[in-house]
Design a protein around this motif. Structure first.
Motif, PDB file in Angstrom:
ATOM      1  N   THR A   1       0.841  -1.202   0.000  1.00 14.67           N
ATOM      2  CA  THR A   1       0.000   0.000   0.000  1.00 14.67           C
ATOM      3  C   THR A   1       0.874   1.249   0.000  1.00 14.67           C
ATOM      4  OG1 THR A   1      -0.152  -0.064   2.411  1.00 14.67           O
ATOM      5  CG2 THR A   1      -1.933  -1.122   1.159  1.00 14.67           C
ATOM      6  N   THR A   2       2.189   1.054  -0.157  1.00 14.57           N
ATOM      7  CA  THR A   2       3.100   2.202  -0.141  1.00 14.57           C
ATOM      8  C   THR A   2       3.985   2.288  -1.374  1.00 14.57           C
ATOM      9  OG1 THR A   2       4.731   0.937   1.108  1.00 14.57           O
ATOM     10  CG2 THR A   2       3.171   2.274   2.388  1.00 14.57           C
ATOM     11  N   GLY A   3       4.100   1.246  -2.142  1.00 13.55           N
ATOM     12  CA  GLY A   3       4.941   1.268  -3.332  1.00 13.55           C
ATOM     13  C   GLY A   3       5.100  -0.124  -3.907  1.00 13.55           C
ATOM     14  N   LEU A   4       4.264  -0.442  -4.849  1.00 18.01           N
ATOM     15  CA  LEU A   4       4.237  -1.784  -5.428  1.00 18.01           C
ATOM     16  C   LEU A   4       5.539  -2.128  -6.145  1.00 18.01           C
ATOM     17  CD1 LEU A   4       2.178  -4.042  -5.461  1.00 18.01           C
ATOM     18  CD2 LEU A   4       1.162  -3.020  -7.473  1.00 18.01           C
ATOM     19  N   LYS A   5       6.090  -1.190  -6.896  1.00 16.25           N
ATOM     20  CA  LYS A   5       7.315  -1.461  -7.655  1.00 16.25           C
ATOM     21  C   LYS A   5       8.455  -1.846  -6.725  1.00 16.25           C
ATOM     22  CE  LYS A   5      10.573   0.519 -10.930  1.00 16.25           C
ATOM     23  NZ  LYS A   5      10.945   1.701 -11.721  1.00 16.25           N
ATOM     24  N   LYS A   6       8.632  -1.099  -5.650  1.00 17.39           N
ATOM     25  CA  LYS A   6       9.705  -1.381  -4.706  1.00 17.39           C
ATOM     26  C   LYS A   6       9.578  -2.798  -4.143  1.00 17.39           C
ATOM     27  CE  LYS A   6      11.439   0.206  -0.229  1.00 17.39           C
ATOM     28  NZ  LYS A   6      11.215   1.144   0.868  1.00 17.39           N
ATOM     29  N   ARG A   7       8.363  -3.206  -3.827  1.00 19.37           N
ATOM     30  CA  ARG A   7       8.154  -4.533  -3.248  1.00 19.37           C
ATOM     31  C   ARG A   7       8.431  -5.631  -4.275  1.00 19.37           C
ATOM     32  NH1 ARG A   7       9.308  -7.726   0.263  1.00 19.37           N
ATOM     33  NH2 ARG A   7       7.738  -9.085   1.145  1.00 19.37           N
ATOM     34  N   ILE A   8       8.002  -5.443  -5.501  1.00 18.40           N
ATOM     35  CA  ILE A   8       8.268  -6.437  -6.547  1.00 18.40           C
ATOM     36  C   ILE A   8       9.773  -6.552  -6.789  1.00 18.40           C
ATOM     37  CG2 ILE A   8       7.958  -6.987  -8.996  1.00 18.40           C
ATOM     38  CD1 ILE A   8       5.444  -7.525  -7.258  1.00 18.40           C
ATOM     39  N   VAL A   9      10.463  -5.431  -6.836  1.00 21.17           N
ATOM     40  CA  VAL A   9      11.920  -5.431  -7.029  1.00 21.17           C
ATOM     41  C   VAL A   9      12.598  -6.249  -5.930  1.00 21.17           C
ATOM     42  CG1 VAL A   9      13.967  -3.929  -6.916  1.00 21.17           C
ATOM     43  CG2 VAL A   9      12.053  -3.324  -8.412  1.00 21.17           C
ATOM     44  N   GLN A  10      12.107  -6.148  -4.715  1.00 20.72           N
ATOM     45  CA  GLN A  10      12.665  -6.944  -3.616  1.00 20.72           C
ATOM     46  C   GLN A  10      12.490  -8.433  -3.884  1.00 20.72           C
ATOM     47  OE1 GLN A  10      10.446  -5.248  -0.374  1.00 20.72           O
ATOM     48  NE2 GLN A  10      11.865  -3.526  -0.128  1.00 20.72           N
ATOM     49  N   HIS A  11      11.316  -8.821  -4.353  1.00 19.54           N
ATOM     50  CA  HIS A  11      11.078 -10.235  -4.657  1.00 19.54           C
ATOM     51  C   HIS A  11      11.935 -10.715  -5.818  1.00 19.54           C
ATOM     52  CE1 HIS A  11       7.973 -11.246  -1.805  1.00 19.54           C
ATOM     53  NE2 HIS A  11       7.292 -10.160  -2.129  1.00 19.54           N
ATOM     54  N   LEU A  12      12.177  -9.845  -6.782  1.00 16.80           N
ATOM     55  CA  LEU A  12      13.007 -10.229  -7.920  1.00 16.80           C
ATOM     56  C   LEU A  12      14.461 -10.438  -7.514  1.00 16.80           C
ATOM     57  CD1 LEU A  12      11.522  -7.949 -10.721  1.00 16.80           C
ATOM     58  CD2 LEU A  12      10.993 -10.350 -10.228  1.00 16.80           C
ATOM     59  N   GLY A  13      14.876  -9.858  -6.399  1.00 17.12           N
ATOM     60  CA  GLY A  13      16.215 -10.088  -5.884  1.00 17.12           C
ATOM     61  C   GLY A  13      17.098  -8.864  -5.837  1.00 17.12           C
ATOM     62  N   ASP A  14      16.554  -7.696  -6.144  1.00 11.18           N
ATOM     63  CA  ASP A  14      17.353  -6.473  -6.183  1.00 11.18           C
ATOM     64  C   ASP A  14      17.127  -5.574  -4.981  1.00 11.18           C
ATOM     65  OD1 ASP A  14      18.527  -7.174  -8.604  1.00 11.18           O
ATOM     66  OD2 ASP A  14      16.876  -6.333  -9.753  1.00 11.18           O
TER      67      ASP A  14
END
Length: 150
Positions: free
Chosen positions: A82-95
């Motif tokens: 609820t604060t930044g979807l892109k940042k969270r996805i990037v974390q899952h991708l490994g970055d």
């Protein structure tokens, strides 16, 4: 009992909620303007038992903070932001930072995956209930149910 009354209201809102947009992520730029959303990461090829074993082994190295292990499933993870979807996805991708609990896929997973995004215009409390319901239904291989501090 305001807490219970609020929780019932949030549940009723969650039952009625429909995504305002649903799409398969093909490029991180699709997430530039999105903050509220639920994402589903699914394995689309390979052996789900091996994937489960691979994350289990990677988790034991303690190189990065990895999610809870549940049981093998083609649905790898259900989450929300609820604060930044892109940042969270990037974390899952490994970055992302190594201490952030995420899949960190680039560090151990070699298969193909699909990320589906469901965008909601609901409050964070309602999005959390929707995420929990989706996670309950899909029974992902990794991750805990419920928001942080719950």
């Amino acid at each position: 009992m305001k807490y219970i009354d609020d929780l019932i209201e949030y549940c009723n809102q969650a039952k009625a909620a429909k995504p305002v947009q649903t799409f398969e992520l093909t490029n991180l730029s699709q997430l530039e303007s999105l903050t509220h959303g639920i994402y589903i990461i699914e394995q689309v090829d390979g052996d789900i038992e091996q994937t489960f074993a691979d994350l289990s082994a990677f988790k034991k190295t303690k190189a990065r903070a990895c999610p809870k292990l549940n049981r093998p499933s083609s649905v790898m993870y259900v989450g929300s932001s609820t604060t930044g979807l892109k940042k969270r996805i990037v974390q899952h991708l490994g970055d992302g930072p190594k201490q952030t609990y995420a899949l960190h896929l680039s560090h151990w997973f070699r298969g193909k995956y699909r990320i589906t995004i469901r965008v909601y215009s609901e409050s964070p409390e309602v999005i959390q209930i929707i995420e929990d319901a989706i996670s309950f239904d899909l029974a992902p291989a990794f991750g805990k149910q419920g928001g942080n501090n719950k």
